[in-house]
Design an enzyme around this catalytic site. Structure first.
Site, mmCIF file in Angstrom:
data_model
loop_
_atom_site.group_PDB
_atom_site.id
_atom_site.type_symbol
_atom_site.label_atom_id
_atom_site.label_comp_id
_atom_site.label_asym_id
_atom_site.label_seq_id
_atom_site.Cartn_x
_atom_site.Cartn_y
_atom_site.Cartn_z
ATOM 1 C CE LYS A 1 22.759 34.153 38.899
ATOM 2 N NZ LYS A 1 22.701 34.376 37.450
ATOM 3 N N GLY B 1 33.184 33.296 39.885
ATOM 4 C CA GLY B 1 32.971 34.542 39.146
ATOM 5 C C GLY B 1 33.977 35.587 39.567
ATOM 6 C CB SER B 2 33.910 39.237 39.252
ATOM 7 O OG SER B 2 32.659 39.499 39.861
ATOM 8 C CD GLU C 1 32.340 44.508 40.883
ATOM 9 O OE1 GLU C 1 32.929 44.144 39.828
ATOM 10 O OE2 GLU C 1 31.386 45.292 40.901
ATOM 11 C CD GLU D 1 37.520 29.236 40.035
ATOM 12 O OE1 GLU D 1 38.136 30.305 39.804
ATOM 13 O OE2 GLU D 1 36.955 28.569 39.173
ATOM 14 C CB CYS E 1 39.086 31.891 36.307
ATOM 15 S SG CYS E 1 38.905 30.114 36.301
ATOM 16 C CD GLU F 1 39.619 37.575 36.083
ATOM 17 O OE1 GLU F 1 38.632 37.942 36.739
ATOM 18 O OE2 GLU F 1 40.028 36.402 36.048
HETATM 19 P P1 NAP Z 1 30.006 37.963 37.889
HETATM 20 O O1 NAP Z 1 29.086 39.130 37.979
HETATM 21 O O2 NAP Z 1 30.906 37.693 39.020
HETATM 22 O O3 NAP Z 1 29.076 36.705 37.554
HETATM 23 C C1 NAP Z 1 29.185 35.417 38.068
HETATM 24 C C2 NAP Z 1 27.840 34.924 38.573
HETATM 25 O O4 NAP Z 1 27.459 35.657 39.740
HETATM 26 C C3 NAP Z 1 26.692 35.114 37.594
HETATM 27 O O5 NAP Z 1 25.806 34.030 37.713
HETATM 28 C C4 NAP Z 1 26.083 36.393 38.098
HETATM 29 O O6 NAP Z 1 24.768 36.629 37.677
HETATM 30 C C5 NAP Z 1 26.162 36.209 39.571
HETATM 31 N N1 NAP Z 1 26.034 37.440 40.345
HETATM 32 C C6 NAP Z 1 26.256 38.726 39.953
HETATM 33 N N2 NAP Z 1 26.002 39.587 40.970
HETATM 34 C C7 NAP Z 1 25.611 38.843 42.023
HETATM 35 C C8 NAP Z 1 25.207 39.155 43.352
HETATM 36 N N3 NAP Z 1 25.166 40.398 43.803
HETATM 37 N N4 NAP Z 1 24.875 38.131 44.167
HETATM 38 C C9 NAP Z 1 24.909 36.855 43.741
HETATM 39 N N5 NAP Z 1 25.273 36.508 42.491
HETATM 40 C C10 NAP Z 1 25.628 37.482 41.635
HETATM 41 O O7 NAP Z 1 30.874 38.079 36.610
HETATM 42 P P2 NAP Z 1 30.491 38.907 35.289
HETATM 43 O O8 NAP Z 1 29.918 40.250 35.669
HETATM 44 O O9 NAP Z 1 29.706 38.066 34.418
HETATM 45 O O10 NAP Z 1 31.934 39.137 34.703
HETATM 46 C C11 NAP Z 1 32.715 40.202 35.246
HETATM 47 C C12 NAP Z 1 34.136 39.786 35.424
HETATM 48 O O11 NAP Z 1 34.237 38.675 36.300
HETATM 49 C C13 NAP Z 1 34.816 39.296 34.165
HETATM 50 O O12 NAP Z 1 35.220 40.338 33.372
HETATM 51 C C14 NAP Z 1 35.925 38.500 34.746
HETATM 52 O O13 NAP Z 1 36.990 39.346 35.093
HETATM 53 C C15 NAP Z 1 35.336 37.886 35.986
HETATM 54 N N6 NAP Z 1 34.875 36.483 35.781
HETATM 55 C C16 NAP Z 1 35.584 35.495 36.369
HETATM 56 C C17 NAP Z 1 35.208 34.183 36.177
HETATM 57 C C18 NAP Z 1 35.959 33.051 36.803
HETATM 58 O O14 NAP Z 1 35.832 31.938 36.347
HETATM 59 N N7 NAP Z 1 36.703 33.265 37.851
HETATM 60 C C19 NAP Z 1 34.122 33.880 35.385
HETATM 61 C C20 NAP Z 1 33.382 34.917 34.809
HETATM 62 C C21 NAP Z 1 33.791 36.215 35.023
HETATM 63 P P3 NAP Z 1 24.588 37.444 36.298
HETATM 64 O O15 NAP Z 1 24.815 36.461 35.254
HETATM 65 O O16 NAP Z 1 23.207 37.952 36.264
HETATM 66 O O17 NAP Z 1 25.581 38.551 36.315
#
Ligand code: NAP
Ligand code: MG
Length: 501
Positions: A199, A252-253, A255, A274, A308, A405
């Site tokens: 995904k 991802g995040s 959270e 990660e 990240c 972050e």
């Molecule tokens: P995110 O929500 O953690 O997104 C990462 C992935 O998880 C996306 O494919 C997302 O889908 C999916 N996702 C979201 N909610 C989910 C759930 N409840 N269950 C399963 N999968 C889920 O990150 P973001 O909202 O795009 O970015 C927010 C913050 O995350 C950024 O500001 C940054 O601080 C951090 N981030 C960290 C990394 C890293 O490499 N560690 C990468 C990106 C962001 P959707 O695309 O539909 O949201």
């Protein structure tokens, strides 16, 4: 129903005819069991070019019902299909072919990535795409090196271990390095004989879709690689919860990492996470400044800070702090921001309106906390989600801009007293993904590298990543290591066999 996107406007400046053809070929579909299908609900969502805020393409919005179908297809391919049973050399040849296909389509994939994500085309072409190909090539090598062991058990027994694939894998990836993150996930999973459901992030689904097309063209057996585009709640959460998925890998995040962990409870699927970081980059007075300054700059501003492992907390020894910040500010003036397709551009926009608003919010938070801006500190005028590279001084490690972050081009520069203080402050964070130290004193370099609680430490460099070496976090930056032989552990399980002699 959304209007048909105008590719000419959204992809203005694009040169690759294959990209234009791909974007014009109608709404993008899900890949389930080797077939491209619309989502069961019929819903689509828009993916946007963050440089001009125009719609590039409509993409199928997969949901629980689609994930269920994808899991059935992946399960069938795992239990009955030939991929898990394929000889290691044949599997390796396939992964080599994937790498070659990525290389053969490198210009196209780089342009598509740049349009969808906003990163400079030059960087997508030089880094993201070749690194994705290299990742497949690296794991092609592993197919024939996944060994079990013979164990010195009782002489009446022949005891050995087998390393077997985990099964059906769910892989959820972010938007900052879309194709490369897909490669980090898919390559080791396939090398170990698993089947997978990927995904991609809603902001950047396009290169994953194109990768799916390439895998189909290469003849990967049906159901081995399935692609569900869609949103986190819905597509992502259904993967994390699914009772017939054996493993979930997430980047991802923090959270969402917690949500994934919680959702995985039902069938106790294996989880690797990660997550984010707030990585310290520590500059001692004896560092080679000609290298430390530009690398600290790229360490925090590369990919508009959406990395990240970005070196967002730059710790500088107090005696050289003012001078260092002055030089960093001067270099940052050369961080040309603009159209990602322009070869002169070093920094593009942020990926989305949401990210743009979040980062701008932190610029206000930093000022309210009493930090001062030496450069940037605002969004650029006009269309696109551009935020200027920003350096904060007079930051202390307790401020929110030093703890949270931001995931944007925002550097927090913080003075330190001595080695102990640098290590203490560097480690004083809930994260632990990466860290760096700049010094010519070899003893100090190793001592500090050991003392830092981080999954990767760079000495006199920043941001080096190689598929050969593990990548992952300490503390709340997650668990499990991707890349290297460690990803083979993530995507295999061990079976002990006792044979009575
Ligand atoms: P995110 O929500 O953690 O997104 C990462 C992935 O998880 C996306 O494919 C997302 O889908 C999916 N996702 C979201 N909610 C989910 C759930 N409840 N269950 C399963 N999968 C889920 O990150 P973001 O909202 O795009 O970015 C927010 C913050 O995350 C950024 O500001 C940054 O601080 C951090 N981030 C960290 C990394 C890293 O490499 N560690 C990468 C990106 C962001 P959707 O695309 O539909 O949201
Ligand atoms: Mg997009």
């Amino acid at each position: 129903m959304a209007a048909t996107p105008s590719v000419e406007i959204a992809a203005r400046g694009a040169k690759q005819s294959a990209v234009l053809e791909f974007l014009k070929s109608g709404p993008k579909k899900l890949l389930i069991g080797g077939k491209w299908v619309a989502s069961k609900s019929g819903k689509t969502f828009e993916t946007i070019n963050p440089a001009n805020e125009e719609v590039l393409a409509l993409v199928a919005e997969g949901d629980k019902a689609d994930v269920d179908e994808a899991v059935k297809a992946a399960r069938k391919a795992f239990e009955e299909g030939k991929w898990p049973k394929l000889g290691p050399h044949q599997r390796a040849r396939f992964l080599f072919k994937i790498a070659d296909a990525i290389d053969a389509h490198a210009d196209e994939l780089a342009e598509l990535e740049s349009l969808d994500n906003g990163k400079p085309l030059s960087q997508a072409r030089a880094i993201d795409v070749p690194a994705a190909a290299e990742t497949f090539r690296y794991y092609a090598g592993w197919c024939s090196k996944i060994y079990g062991e013979t164990n010195p058990s009782d002489p009446s027994m022949f005891n050995y271990t087998l390393r077997e694939p985990v099964g059906v894998c769910g892989q959820i990836i972010p938007w900052n390095f879309p194709l490369l993150m897909a490669a980090w996930k898919v390559a080791p999973a396939l090398a170990c004989g698993n089947t997978t459901i990927l995904k991609p992030a809603e902001q950047t689904p396009l290169t994953a879709i194109r990768l799916g097309e390439l895998l189909c063209e290469l003849g990967l057996p049906d159901g081995v690689f399935n692609l569900i585009t869609g949103f986190g709640p819905g597509a992502g959460s259904s993967i994390a919860e699914h009772p017939d998925i054996d493993k979930v890998a997430f980047t991802g995040s923090a959270e969402v990492g917690r949500l994934i962990l919680h959702a995985s409870e039902g069938n106790l699927k294996k989880v690797s996470l990660e997550l984010g970081g707030k990585s310290p980059n520590i500059i001692f007075p004896d560092a080679e400044m000609e290298a430390a300054v530009p690398n600290a700059m790229m360490g925090v501003f590369y990919n508009s800070g959406q990395v990240c492992a970005a070196g967002t907390r730059i710790f500088v020894q107090r005696d050289i702090y003012d001078n260092f910040v002055e030089q960093l500010t001067k270099y940052t003036q050369g961080m040309t921001m603009g159209d990602p397709l322009d070869p002169k551009t070093k920094m593009g926009p942020l990926v989305s309106k949401e990210q743009f608003d979040k980062v701008k919010g932190y610029l206000d938070i930093g000022r309210k906390e009493g930090a001062k801006v030496t450069i940037g500190g605002e969004a650029a005028a006009g269309k696109g989600y551009y935020v200027k590279p920003t350096i904060f001084v007079d930051v202390n490690n307790d401020m929110r801009i030093a703890r949270e972050e931001i995931f944007g081009p925002v550097a927090a520069t913080i003075p330190f007293k001595d080695e102990n203080d640098a290590v203490f402050q560097g480690n004083n964070t809930t994260y632990g993904l990466a860290a760096a130290v700049w010094t010519r004193d070899v003893g100090r370099a190793h001592k500090v590298a050991r003392a830092l609680k981080a999954g990767t430490v760079w000495v006199n460099c920043y941001g080096m990543v190689d598929p050969i070496s593990p990548f992952g976090g300490y503390k709340q930056s997650g668990f499990g290591r991707e890349l290297g032989k460690y990803a083979v552990d993530l995507y295999t399980q061990v079976k002990t066999v006792f044979v009575k002699l």
